[in-house]
Design an enzyme around this catalytic site. Structure first.
Site, PDB file in Angstrom:
ATOM      1  N   SER A  98       4.500-119.384 107.541  1.00 40.58           N
ATOM      2  CA  SER A  98       3.843-118.720 108.670  1.00 40.58           C
ATOM      3  C   SER A  98       2.332-118.657 108.553  1.00 40.58           C
ATOM      4  O   SER A  98       1.643-118.397 109.533  1.00 40.58           O
ATOM      5  CB  SER A  98       4.385-117.290 108.795  1.00 40.58           C
ATOM      6  OG  SER A  98       3.944-116.507 107.699  1.00 40.58           O
TER       7      SER A  98
ATOM      8  N   GLU B 192      26.698-112.263  75.812  1.00 36.11           N
ATOM      9  CA  GLU B 192      27.869-111.497  76.237  1.00 36.11           C
ATOM     10  C   GLU B 192      28.708-112.318  77.213  1.00 36.11           C
ATOM     11  O   GLU B 192      28.178-112.979  78.114  1.00 36.11           O
ATOM     12  CB  GLU B 192      27.388-110.204  76.902  1.00 36.11           C
ATOM     13  CG  GLU B 192      28.472-109.218  77.233  1.00 36.11           C
ATOM     14  CD  GLU B 192      27.911-107.898  77.748  1.00 36.11           C
ATOM     15  OE1 GLU B 192      28.687-106.949  77.890  1.00 36.11           O
ATOM     16  OE2 GLU B 192      26.691-107.822  78.007  1.00 36.11           O
TER      17      GLU B 192
ATOM     18  N   CYS C 199      25.461-105.147  73.916  1.00 38.95           N
ATOM     19  CA  CYS C 199      24.628-104.815  75.079  1.00 38.95           C
ATOM     20  C   CYS C 199      24.398-103.316  75.269  1.00 38.95           C
ATOM     21  O   CYS C 199      23.572-102.720  74.601  1.00 38.95           O
ATOM     22  CB  CYS C 199      25.223-105.431  76.336  1.00 38.95           C
ATOM     23  SG  CYS C 199      24.076-105.469  77.742  1.00 38.95           S
TER      24      CYS C 199
END
Length: 714
Positions: A358, A45, A175
Site C-alpha cells: 500500500s 520436546e 520444559c
C-alpha cells in the site's frame, strides 16, 4: 585427574506429524553428535511427532507411529555408543504422557514422564496429557510387542528416576519444570545429579529470550552442574515459531549456544566438560545439610562410560565460557517471521507470496521481512545448505536455479501490487513502486476504481440511493460503507492476482496472500472484516506499530535502503477517504487513540489481566504525571473508549488471518486470547465505578486546594 565428558544438544526443525522427516532429522543430529565426539545427546520436546500436533495428540494412531519411528532409531547401529535422550508421547495404563526416553545401545533405560505441564497462553498440554505429579515415584511399563522384538526387553522403568553412569549421574527435566517454583533440578542436585537435560518446545516472543536464558544459567549457578537445553526450531505447522537457541551451561556459565534463528533443519552444539569443575563448585556452594536431608531418587545403575580415561590425554580440553548472545527486538522482528515464512512456504509448496503493497509502514515491514527471508535463503545457499538448495529448486520448479542475490530469488517467489483508487496519493504509489524495485519483487501497479464504481452502481440500481463520502455531505454510515467496499475489493483482487499472476508468467501453482495488519490495529479492531487483512498468513500480526517502526529504522541502516525513511516519516493512513485541501485521513485520529496508547492498553488487558476499572487506576497513576499530566476525566475517557471499541470489534478476531505470534498481548481469538466476542461495549458497572473514582478524586482535589488556601491565609 580430570573427568572429561563431551555432551551434545540440538535445535531440530521438526514438523507436526512428519514422522519420517522428524526421524531423519533426529538421526542426523545423533550422527553429528557422534562425529563431534559426544557421549550424550539430548533433543527437543516431543521431537518424534512434533510439538504442535494439538488435537492430533488425542488420536491413538499417533502413539503407534511414534513407537514405529523410535524403534527404527534404536535399531539403527549409527545411534549406538551414545546415551540418548529422545522425546515422544507415550500411553501408559491407557493414560497419555509427555515423555523423555533415555536409551543406550538400543536398550531403553527409562521412560520419564513430564511432571508439570504447560497450560497457559499458547499451551494446552492438559488437554492432551496427564502430568506425572508424583516426584521420585516410578513403576514398571510393559513395552509394546514391536518394542520387545527390537530391544529384547519386556518392561522398563516408568517414572521420575535418574541414571547412573560409571562417572556421573544424569537426569531429565522437561520444559515447564524449569519454570516452576520448585524445579526438579534442585532436588536432583541435592541427590548428586551432575548433568541435567531439559528438552523444550518453546516458542519465540519478543524480548523473552533473556528471561529463559537467565533461568537456565541460574539453575546451575546456585546448585552447580551441567545443564543441556534443547529446543524445537522453526514453524511446525501453526502460528508459533520455535526459536531454538539450544545451549550448554556449566556452573552458571554459557559454554555453547546455538542460533536462535536460522534456516538449518538440524543444528548440533557440543561442549567438553570437566566433571571435577562441577564437584569443586558444589563443594563451595551446595549446602551439605540440605543434601543429607533431601529425599533420594531411584538410581538406575548402568555400565555406560561417558568419560573414557583416554580423554584426558588425547588432546581434548574443556570448553571455555562464551558470552551469551541475545538479539535486539528489531532483529527478532526481522529474523523470526522471516524464518517462519520460509518454513511455511517450503512446506506448503506454494509458488510464492503475494502482498498488497500500500505504501504504508505495515505492508512495507511485511515486504522487508520477505526481503530478509530471501537474504537468509541466499546466505544458506552460499553456505552449501543442501536442504535449502533443494527447497529452492523445488519451489521454482527449476533444478538448475541457484539464486545469487535476494532480488533474483524475490523475482521468482515474491509478487506485490499497489491496489490504488482515486483516494490514493501519488506519494504512497511511488513509495510502493520504489520499494518493490529495491527488493526485486514482481510488482503490479493498478487502479481499481472501475471495480469500486461497479459495486456502488449495483447498489444504486437496486435501491435507488447512492452513498457519498462525509467530506461531500454524506452520513457516517455512508462514509464507512464506501471505505469498507474499497478494502474488501482489495481482498478479492488480491486472491485473484495470487491465483493468476504465476499463470501470466508461465509458472505453475498459486501464491500465498500475506496480510499486514499489526497487533495494535487487531486489538482495536481498526480494520475491515474480510478486507486485505484477510489473507493466508500474516507475519506482523503479533507485532506492535511502535516495534515495526523500530524494525524499519534498523532495516534502513542494515540493508542500506534509504527508501524506508520515507515510510517512517509518512503519516499512517488507510487512504479510503477522498483527500481534499482541508482533510487527509489519519489512522490515529480515526482510532481516537495513539499506537503507543494501544500498546499500553493491550499489555494491561492481556498481560496484567486488568479489567476497565483496574486499567483506569493504573493509567491514572501513570498518565497524571508529567509529561502527559492528564486529568482523571481524560484518562477515564480514553479507557472507556478503548474498551468500547475493543468490545464492538472483538468479533473480527474470530476471522483474523493466522499471524506469527510475537507479542504477549496478541488478541488472537483462535489460540491465544480466548474471550467472548459478544460483550456489552459500555461495560456499565465498570463505567459507574470509574465515574465514582473520578468524582472522589475531584472531591479530594477540591478539599486539598481548600486546605492549602486556608494555610496560606493563616
Amino acid at each position: 585427574m580430570g573427568h572429561y565428558v563431551t555432551l551434545a544438544t540440538c535445535n531440530l526443525n521438526q514438523w507436526a506429524l512428519d514422522f519420517e522427516g522428524n526421524r531423519d532429522r533426529i538421526l542426523q543430529s545423533i550422527k553429528e553428535a557422534k562425529k563431534n565426539g559426544a557421549s550424550l545427546r539430548v533433543g527437543p520436546e516431543l521431537e518424534i511427532c512434533g510439538y504442535g500436533c494439538l488435537d492430533h495428540f488425542l488420536e491413538n494412531d499417533l502413539y503407534d507411529h511414534c513407537w514405529d519411528m523410535y524403534l527404527q532409531i534404536l535399531g539403527n547401529p549409527d545411534t549406538h555408543g551414545l546415551l540418548l535422550d529422545i522425546g515422544m508421547p507415550v500411553m501408559h495404563r491407557s493414560i497419555k504422557y509427555n515423555c523423555r526416553l533415555l536409551s543406550h545401545d538400543g536398550k531403553i533405560l527409562l521412560i520419564r514422564p513430564k511432571l508439570y505441564l504447560a497450560n497457559d497462553g499458547n499451551y494446552r498440554e492438559m488437554r492432551y496429557f496427564t502430568p506425572w505429579n508424583r516426584p521420585q515415584y516410578y513403576e514398571d511399563f510393559k513395552l509394546p510387542k514391536n518394542a520387545r522384538k527390537v530391544t529384547g526387553q519386556s518392561s522398563v522403568l516408568f517414572g521420575d528416576c535418574v541414571v547412573d553412569t560409571l562417572e556421573t549421574t544424569v537426569a531429565a527435566e522437561t520444559c515447564e519444570e524449569l519454570f516452576t517454583p520448585q524445579s526438579p533440578h534442585i532436588s536432583m542436585a541435592l541427590d548428586g545429579v551432575e548433568i541435567y537435560t531439559n528438552s523444550l518446545g518453546l516458542h519465540h516472543e519478543l524480548r523473552k529470550l533473556d528471561t529463559r536464558l537467565q533461568l537456565i544459567t541460574e539453575a546451575t549457578k546456585k546448585c552447580g552442574g551441567v545443564y543441556l537445553y534443547a529446543n524445537q526450531k522453526g514453524c511446525d505447522g501453526d502460528r508459533l515459531y520455535y526459536d531454538g537457541c539450544a545451549c550448554i551451561v556449566v556452573n552458571g556459565e554459557m559454554v555453547a549456544q546455538a542460533l536462535q534463528f536460522s534456516l538449518s533443519d538440524v543444528e548440533v552444539v557440543t561442549a567438553t566438560i570437566d566433571l571435577d569443575d562441577v564437584r569443586s563448585f558444589r563443594n563451595q556452594k551446595l549446602a551439605a545439610m540440605q543434601a543429607v536431608a533431601s529425599t533420594l531418587y531411584h538410581h538406575i545403575d548402568t555400565t555406560i562410560e561417558l568419560s573414557p580415561s583416554a580423554n584426558v590425554w588425547n588432546g581434548i580440553a574443556p570448553t571455555s565460557p562464551i558470552p551469551v548472545r541475545i538479539h535486539s527486538a528489531a532483529e527478532e522482528i526481522a529474523l523470526g517471521p522471516a524464518c517462519w515464512l520460509w518454513d511455511y512456504l517450503r512446506r506448503c509448496r506454494a509458488a510464492g507470496f503475494f502482498l498488497p503493497l500500500s505504501g504504508g509502514i505495515d505492508s512495507c515491514a511485511t515486504a522487508v521481512i520477505v526481503h530478509l527471508m530471501c537474504r537468509l535463503v541466499v546466505a544458506a545457499v552460499e553456505n552449501h545448505d543442501h536442504q535449502v538448495i533443494s527447497d529452492v529448486k523445488s519451489l521454482v520448479h527449476d533444478d538448475s536455479f541457484v539464486p545469487k542475490t535476494p532480488q533474483e530469488l524475490a523475482d521468482k517467489l515474491f509478487h506485490t501490487a499497489f491496489l490504488g483508487t482515486e483516494n490514493s496519493s501519488g506519494d504512497t504509489r511511488s513509495r510502493a513502486k520504489e520499494l518493490a524495485a529495491k527488493i526485486g519483487s514482481f510488482h503490479v501497479d493498478l487502479n481499481m476504481d472501475t471495480a469500486v464504481s461497479a459495486v456502488i452502481s449495483v447498489f444504486e440500481v437496486a435501491t435507488g440511493r447512492k452513498p457519498i463520502f462525509k467530506v461531500f455531505g454524506g452520513s457516517q454510515t455512508e462514509n464507512l460503507a464506501l471505505q469498507n467496499i474499497q478494502a474488501r475489493l482489495r481482498m478479492v483482487l488480491s486472491y485473484m492476482f495470487a491465483q493468476l499472476l504465476p499463470w501470466t508468467r508461465l509458472k505453475t501453482g498459486g501464491l500465498l496472500v500475506l496480510g499486514s495488519a499489526n497487533v495494535d490495529e487487531c486489538l482495536r479492531g481498526y480494520l475491515t472484516k474480510y478486507d486485505c487483512s484477510s489473507a493466508d498468513i500474516n507475519p506482523i500480526g503479533g507485532v506492535s506499530k511502535t516495534d515495526l517502526k523500530r524494525f524499519i529504522l534498523w532495516a534502513e541502516k542494515e540493508f542500506d535502503m534509504p527508501i524506508l525513511k520515507q515510510f517512517l516519516d509518512a503519516t499512517p493512513t488507510a487512504e479510503l477517504e477522498p483527500i481534499t485541501a482541508d482533510y487527509v485521513q489519519s489512522d490515529e485520529i480515526d482510532m481516537g487513540m495513539t499506537y503507543d496508547e494501544l500498546s499500553r492498553f493491550g499489555r494491561l488487558r492481556k498481560v496484567d489481566k486488568c479489567g476497565p476499572v483496574a486499567m483506569f487506576v493504573k493509567l491514572y497513576h501513570e498518565w497524571s504525571q508529567p509529561p502527559r499530566s492528564l486529568t482523571a476525566d481524560q484518562v477515564a475517557e480514553k479507557v472507556k473508549k478503548f474498551w468500547f471499541f475493543y468490545a464492538i470489534n472483538r468479533h473480527k478476531m474470530t476471522t483474523m488471518t493466522p499471524a506469527y505470534h510475537a507479542e504477549q498481548y496478541s488478541p488472537d481469538d483462535n489460540r491465544f486470547d480466548l474471550r467472548p466476542f459478544l460483550i456489552n461495549p459500555r461495560f456499565p458497572w465498570a463505567s459507574k465505578q470509574i465515574d465514582e473514582i473520578v468524582a472522589e478524586m475531584k472531591r479530594h482535589e477540591i478539599d486539598t486546594k481548600s486546605l492549602q488556601e486556608d494555610l496560606t491565609v493563616d
